[in-house]
Design a protein around this motif. Sequence first.
Motif, PDB file in Angstrom:
ATOM      1  N   LEU A 188       0.812  -1.217   0.000  1.00 62.39           N
ATOM      2  CA  LEU A 188       0.000   0.000   0.000  1.00 62.39           C
ATOM      3  C   LEU A 188       0.842   1.262   0.000  1.00 62.39           C
ATOM      4  O   LEU A 188       2.025   1.262   0.359  1.00 62.39           O
ATOM      5  N   THR A 189       0.177   2.335  -0.401  1.00 64.41           N
ATOM      6  CA  THR A 189       0.799   3.644  -0.540  1.00 64.41           C
ATOM      7  C   THR A 189       1.273   4.222   0.781  1.00 64.41           C
ATOM      8  O   THR A 189       0.590   4.115   1.797  1.00 64.41           O
ATOM      9  N   ALA A 190       2.444   4.856   0.716  1.00 61.80           N
ATOM     10  CA  ALA A 190       2.911   5.736   1.798  1.00 61.80           C
ATOM     11  C   ALA A 190       3.695   6.849   1.105  1.00 61.80           C
ATOM     12  O   ALA A 190       4.905   6.745   0.919  1.00 61.80           O
ATOM     13  N   LEU A 191       3.004   7.892   0.692  1.00 64.48           N
ATOM     14  CA  LEU A 191       3.598   8.901  -0.191  1.00 64.48           C
ATOM     15  C   LEU A 191       4.777   9.628   0.444  1.00 64.48           C
ATOM     16  O   LEU A 191       5.820   9.815  -0.187  1.00 64.48           O
ATOM     17  N   ARG A 192       4.607  10.052   1.704  1.00 60.51           N
ATOM     18  CA  ARG A 192       5.617  10.897   2.335  1.00 60.51           C
ATOM     19  C   ARG A 192       5.325  10.974   3.831  1.00 60.51           C
ATOM     20  O   ARG A 192       4.312  10.440   4.299  1.00 60.51           O
ATOM     21  N   LYS A 193       6.151  11.635   4.564  1.00 59.99           N
ATOM     22  CA  LYS A 193       5.827  11.991   5.937  1.00 59.99           C
ATOM     23  C   LYS A 193       4.989  13.264   5.897  1.00 59.99           C
ATOM     24  O   LYS A 193       5.286  14.196   5.162  1.00 59.99           O
ATOM     25  N   GLY A 194       3.917  13.300   6.689  1.00 56.99           N
ATOM     26  CA  GLY A 194       3.039  14.469   6.667  1.00 56.99           C
ATOM     27  C   GLY A 194       1.871  14.269   5.729  1.00 56.99           C
ATOM     28  O   GLY A 194       1.975  13.604   4.691  1.00 56.99           O
ATOM     29  N   GLU A 195       0.747  14.842   6.072  1.00 60.72           N
ATOM     30  CA  GLU A 195      -0.514  14.602   5.375  1.00 60.72           C
ATOM     31  C   GLU A 195      -0.509  15.124   3.941  1.00 60.72           C
ATOM     32  O   GLU A 195       0.137  16.122   3.626  1.00 60.72           O
ATOM     33  N   HIS A 196      -1.248  14.404   3.086  1.00 60.06           N
ATOM     34  CA  HIS A 196      -1.472  14.778   1.690  1.00 60.06           C
ATOM     35  C   HIS A 196      -2.957  14.582   1.418  1.00 60.06           C
ATOM     36  O   HIS A 196      -3.568  13.663   1.951  1.00 60.06           O
ATOM     37  N   PRO A 197      -3.590  15.415   0.570  1.00 59.29           N
ATOM     38  CA  PRO A 197      -5.040  15.298   0.374  1.00 59.29           C
ATOM     39  C   PRO A 197      -5.497  14.048  -0.366  1.00 59.29           C
ATOM     40  O   PRO A 197      -6.654  13.648  -0.235  1.00 59.29           O
ATOM     41  N   ALA A 198      -4.617  13.399  -1.123  1.00 58.05           N
ATOM     42  CA  ALA A 198      -5.064  12.284  -1.961  1.00 58.05           C
ATOM     43  C   ALA A 198      -4.339  10.970  -1.695  1.00 58.05           C
ATOM     44  O   ALA A 198      -4.731   9.939  -2.242  1.00 58.05           O
ATOM     45  N   HIS A 199      -3.291  10.975  -0.883  1.00 61.01           N
ATOM     46  CA  HIS A 199      -2.518   9.770  -0.606  1.00 61.01           C
ATOM     47  C   HIS A 199      -2.294   9.635   0.893  1.00 61.01           C
ATOM     48  O   HIS A 199      -2.147  10.635   1.599  1.00 61.01           O
ATOM     49  N   GLU A 200      -2.175   8.388   1.347  1.00 60.46           N
ATOM     50  CA  GLU A 200      -1.777   8.165   2.727  1.00 60.46           C
ATOM     51  C   GLU A 200      -0.342   8.619   2.955  1.00 60.46           C
ATOM     52  O   GLU A 200       0.537   8.410   2.113  1.00 60.46           O
ATOM     53  N   GLN A 202       3.093   8.242   5.510  1.00 64.38           N
ATOM     54  CA  GLN A 202       3.693   7.091   6.191  1.00 64.38           C
ATOM     55  C   GLN A 202       2.954   6.803   7.489  1.00 64.38           C
ATOM     56  O   GLN A 202       2.677   5.646   7.813  1.00 64.38           O
ATOM     57  N   GLU A 203       2.599   7.847   8.210  1.00 61.43           N
ATOM     58  CA  GLU A 203       1.909   7.671   9.482  1.00 61.43           C
ATOM     59  C   GLU A 203       0.534   7.031   9.286  1.00 61.43           C
ATOM     60  O   GLU A 203       0.134   6.128  10.037  1.00 61.43           O
ATOM     61  N   GLU A 204      -0.195   7.480   8.264  1.00 58.34           N
ATOM     62  CA  GLU A 204      -1.523   6.917   7.990  1.00 58.34           C
ATOM     63  C   GLU A 204      -1.421   5.482   7.495  1.00 58.34           C
ATOM     64  O   GLU A 204      -2.268   4.643   7.824  1.00 58.34           O
ATOM     65  N   ALA A 205      -0.385   5.189   6.701  1.00 51.82           N
ATOM     66  CA  ALA A 205      -0.191   3.818   6.223  1.00 51.82           C
ATOM     67  C   ALA A 205       0.054   2.867   7.389  1.00 51.82           C
ATOM     68  O   ALA A 205      -0.486   1.758   7.431  1.00 51.82           O
ATOM     69  N   LEU A 206       0.852   3.301   8.345  1.00 53.55           N
ATOM     70  CA  LEU A 206       1.116   2.446   9.504  1.00 53.55           C
ATOM     71  C   LEU A 206      -0.148   2.212  10.322  1.00 53.55           C
ATOM     72  O   LEU A 206      -0.368   1.110  10.843  1.00 53.55           O
ATOM     73  N   ALA A 207      -1.004   3.231  10.405  1.00 54.23           N
ATOM     74  CA  ALA A 207      -2.273   3.055  11.106  1.00 54.23           C
ATOM     75  C   ALA A 207      -3.166   2.067  10.370  1.00 54.23           C
ATOM     76  O   ALA A 207      -3.828   1.213  10.990  1.00 54.23           O
ATOM     77  N   MET A 208      -3.195   2.139   9.035  1.00 54.55           N
ATOM     78  CA  MET A 208      -3.982   1.198   8.235  1.00 54.55           C
ATOM     79  C   MET A 208      -3.461  -0.223   8.410  1.00 54.55           C
ATOM     80  O   MET A 208      -4.232  -1.178   8.563  1.00 54.55           O
TER      81      MET A 208
END
Length: 251
Positions: A188-200, A202-208
Amino acid sequence: MKITFLGTGTSTGVPEIGCQCEVCTSKDPRDWRLRTSVLVETEGKRLLLDCGPDFRWQMIQSKTYQLDAVLISHEHYDHVGGLDDLRPFTRDKSVDIYAEENVAEAIRTRIPYVFREHKYPGVPKLELHTIDNTPFVAAGLPVVPIRVMHGRLPILGYRIGNMAYLTDLKSLPEEEFAKLQGLDVLILTALRKGEHPAHESQEEALAMIGRLRPKEAYLIHMSHRIGLHAEVEKELPPHVHFAYDGLMLFS
């Protein structure tokens, strides 16, 4: 099942044109990322997941000479820009392409010469199959589409056996989580550190990953803003991995 990460980068690739950051100038080959695509080989069949603009070089590097089907997640150029380069795979027969109706229409619009009644000699022979988010069979293999939200754009991820591929993910509708239980491998996607409007991020990917609880998880679709491979890999839990181009798994 053999899984090959043909590309693990975002739409601009890494290095990004003109950038002189520490990632784009890194000498570690794991920091050089072609556009995201994955090859799945199982039961004697090869399924390509997305076909971006780096497809030709990915096939040469991986020494892939046979494809049985191509599954497209969505119509953005970094996921369909290599379809014309399927020509060498269609000399003897057409290649089956699976995509949602809106994606199939976008493909017909972008490369109309492929689908005309009277075709120019040498164009790829592509057989477009329209799918939705209900299970289907590709090259004799059962595939479960997963509805993925790419920001506000609904796109598809795919589950094949106990592997799931979720690119360009920002969120999942609640009803899709049941389709992703019992995974051996989650990509799954982990675009970068820090929020992005269209991609997870790294932090959001780890939560998923924490919610889905696969045996192993591999991050893809990274930009140069996520950091150096050697450093980010150390930050991840033992069962989560920072994928890189050319990585091969056996599941």
